[in-house]
Design a protein around this motif. Sequence first.
Motif, PDB file in Angstrom:
ATOM      1  N   ALA A 167       1.217  -1.480   0.301  1.00  0.00           N
ATOM      2  CA  ALA A 167      -0.239  -0.407  -0.069  1.00  0.00           C
ATOM      3  C   ALA A 167       0.755   1.089  -0.132  1.00  0.00           C
ATOM      4  O   ALA A 167       0.295   2.231  -0.632  1.00  0.00           O
ATOM      5  N   ALA A 168       2.044   1.010   0.574  1.00  0.00           N
ATOM      6  CA  ALA A 168       3.264   2.520   0.809  1.00  0.00           C
ATOM      7  C   ALA A 168       4.068   2.539  -0.743  1.00  0.00           C
ATOM      8  O   ALA A 168       3.686   3.559  -1.231  1.00  0.00           O
ATOM      9  N   ASP A 169       3.577   1.537  -1.709  1.00  0.00           N
ATOM     10  CA  ASP A 169       3.375   2.243  -3.114  1.00  0.00           C
ATOM     11  C   ASP A 169       2.373   3.078  -3.767  1.00  0.00           C
ATOM     12  O   ASP A 169       3.074   2.936  -5.171  1.00  0.00           O
ATOM     13  N   ALA A 170       1.158   3.305  -3.393  1.00  0.00           N
ATOM     14  CA  ALA A 170       0.394   3.918  -4.246  1.00  0.00           C
ATOM     15  C   ALA A 170       1.009   5.307  -4.251  1.00  0.00           C
ATOM     16  O   ALA A 170       1.150   6.501  -3.350  1.00  0.00           O
ATOM     17  N   PRO A 171       0.661   5.954  -5.545  1.00  0.00           N
ATOM     18  CA  PRO A 171       1.271   7.186  -6.171  1.00  0.00           C
ATOM     19  C   PRO A 171       0.596   8.652  -5.443  1.00  0.00           C
ATOM     20  O   PRO A 171      -0.699   8.261  -4.687  1.00  0.00           O
ATOM     21  N   VAL A 172       0.966   8.949  -4.633  1.00  0.00           N
ATOM     22  CA  VAL A 172       0.677  10.705  -4.037  1.00  0.00           C
ATOM     23  C   VAL A 172       0.117  11.352  -4.712  1.00  0.00           C
ATOM     24  O   VAL A 172      -0.158  11.344  -5.930  1.00  0.00           O
ATOM     25  N   LEU A 173      -1.444  11.728  -4.231  1.00  0.00           N
ATOM     26  CA  LEU A 173      -2.321  12.567  -4.775  1.00  0.00           C
ATOM     27  C   LEU A 173      -1.765  14.299  -4.936  1.00  0.00           C
ATOM     28  O   LEU A 173      -1.452  14.598  -3.857  1.00  0.00           O
ATOM     29  N   ASP A 174      -1.416  14.426  -5.803  1.00  0.00           N
ATOM     30  CA  ASP A 174      -0.394  15.602  -5.317  1.00  0.00           C
ATOM     31  C   ASP A 174      -1.660  17.088  -5.371  1.00  0.00           C
ATOM     32  O   ASP A 174      -2.690  16.611  -6.077  1.00  0.00           O
ATOM     33  N   PRO A 175      -1.684  18.084  -4.426  1.00  0.00           N
ATOM     34  CA  PRO A 175      -2.510  19.544  -4.667  1.00  0.00           C
ATOM     35  C   PRO A 175      -2.479  19.654  -5.670  1.00  0.00           C
ATOM     36  O   PRO A 175      -1.829  19.423  -7.104  1.00  0.00           O
ATOM     37  N   LEU A 176      -4.025  20.134  -6.525  1.00  0.00           N
ATOM     38  CA  LEU A 176      -4.493  21.347  -7.680  1.00  0.00           C
ATOM     39  C   LEU A 176      -3.347  22.624  -7.603  1.00  0.00           C
ATOM     40  O   LEU A 176      -3.278  22.830  -6.393  1.00  0.00           O
ATOM     41  N   PRO A 177      -3.074  23.772  -8.595  1.00  0.00           N
ATOM     42  CA  PRO A 177      -2.695  24.895  -8.250  1.00  0.00           C
ATOM     43  C   PRO A 177      -3.845  25.299  -7.592  1.00  0.00           C
ATOM     44  O   PRO A 177      -4.720  25.158  -8.146  1.00  0.00           O
ATOM     45  N   GLU A 178      -2.818  26.314  -6.708  1.00  0.00           N
ATOM     46  CA  GLU A 178      -4.199  27.258  -5.490  1.00  0.00           C
ATOM     47  C   GLU A 178      -5.220  28.418  -6.668  1.00  0.00           C
ATOM     48  O   GLU A 178      -6.340  28.892  -6.554  1.00  0.00           O
ATOM     49  N   GLU A 179      -4.598  29.323  -7.995  1.00  0.00           N
ATOM     50  CA  GLU A 179      -5.362  29.456  -8.859  1.00  0.00           C
ATOM     51  C   GLU A 179      -6.053  28.700  -9.214  1.00  0.00           C
ATOM     52  O   GLU A 179      -5.586  28.338 -10.353  1.00  0.00           O
TER      53      GLU A 179
END
Length: 538
Positions: free
Chosen positions: A55-67
């Motif tokens: 489960a540690a291999d699951a890709p990271v969900l990156d934030p969307l741009p704030e603008e």
Amino acid sequence: MTRFARSLPLLTAGALLLTAACSAETRTEERPSPSPSAGDEPGGGGPEGADGGSAADAPVLDPLPEEIPADLQPYYEQELTWRGCPGVPGFQCAMLTVPLDYESVDPADDIQLTVTRARAGGADRLGALLMNPGGPGASAVEFAQDAANYIFPAEVREQYDMVGLDARGTGGSEPIECLTGPEMDATTQVDRTPDDEEEMQALLTAHEEFAAGCQANSGRLLEHISTIESARDMDVLRSVLGDERLHYVGFSYGTKLGAVYAGLFPQRVGHLVLDAAVDPRLSTLDLDREQAGGFETAFRSFAADCASRRSCPLGPEGGDDASANLLAFFAELDATPLETGQDRPLTESLATTGVAMALYSESLWSELRLALTAAMDDGDGAPLLALADAYNEREPDGSYGTTMFAFPAISCLDSPAATTTPEEVLAQLPDYEEASPTFGRDFAWATLLCGVWPVEPSGTPLTIPAAGADPILVIGTTRDPATPFAWAEGLADQLQSGILLTYDGDGHGAYGSDSCVDTVVNDYLLANTTPEEGASCP
């Protein structure tokens, strides 16, 4: 009057034919309660994924741009037209416009989502408090209108607007449609634990017909009801309501929705309460097996209580004996369904659904004990059928609620299928039965539905750190049937600002059910007070 228990069972997508829609909201005569799952020792293959990865291999969900992108500005700046909600005093209703596809915005494809709110009663308003009961697929609008008074105390209602947004594809928000009532009656009676090639083919055909019905009646919407898209809808609503930060309480699948929101918009996180938590890093296979283990834990807790009573239809010993007696009863139903006083007999599949329904809340144990007594001792299948109908959202007129359709549609879109052929199910049966001797076979065969789903999954297991977010309160119940306690630990661990509160008890979800938990949550919402590391209730 409550329309359902706090949150529908968050079963696996295949559980549509397992427990009729694990995420279908459970209904009680008292208060709503979140989806069932898990226990102290969730069964299944632990942290390993379907492909053997961790489960540690699951890709990271990156934030969307704030603008906010220019093509989304009109949605973020829209004004809602609020009107009174028919038959619901104190609440207003409106329609929120959002793009069907955030990656290719076309106003011609816009969809309308139903929103409800009850305004804060006090002068010191802190903002809007969105809520979601789970499923996926349960109506947040109905939940908010029901739960405002029986879960949230007056102090919270004084300072927050109570807000429900039906996620896309659910409730009043362009609901997914699949089969007619009579077609669903036939589907829910299909043998979900096939014993031979003919029964395997019948189950596979039922899955294929259900999936085809969803595609024919819902069209392109099936491609755009993912959790990520629903989280983006919540951010549009946050802006439209005039709040800089999102305040939110989510149960069961609603915890995944809240966590995804935090991952996409960590800088906009206000107070987030995630109760009966889901670990988004887990593969579909792990989620299925561990949830089967959760129901096993919940059943054995029920069986121990039943055995302590003067008369228990499962016998006086509990444990393995109770499981064996229940499975023997299911086998009898497989051969000869029971009369119910209707033209729908109690089949093995419907009986399994009825039992699973009652495991969501300890308040339903007495009802389950009486229903099993009626069926096993008196040959009356009506009480268990009533429990199954409540779980399946089947109304007296023969119609079904939208959760039965939205649940698999969202689940299958969010994650790759665990199995695609009966041969793959057969290969995995031993692992499922080890996780849950009582329900393992049912869970295993339920996984076939996503394998025949007509839309390719757009999602995948995800790690959600939500770096930079304000403290997020995660709650796990030690003997939760639908969302094992280990999932709450996993979610709190991956959220960089996650704080875990452990509730040592039974049932699906804790807020609104335990005074200790209520105090912690209300202090967090009203005074921004977070519990210490390792905090537990009672």
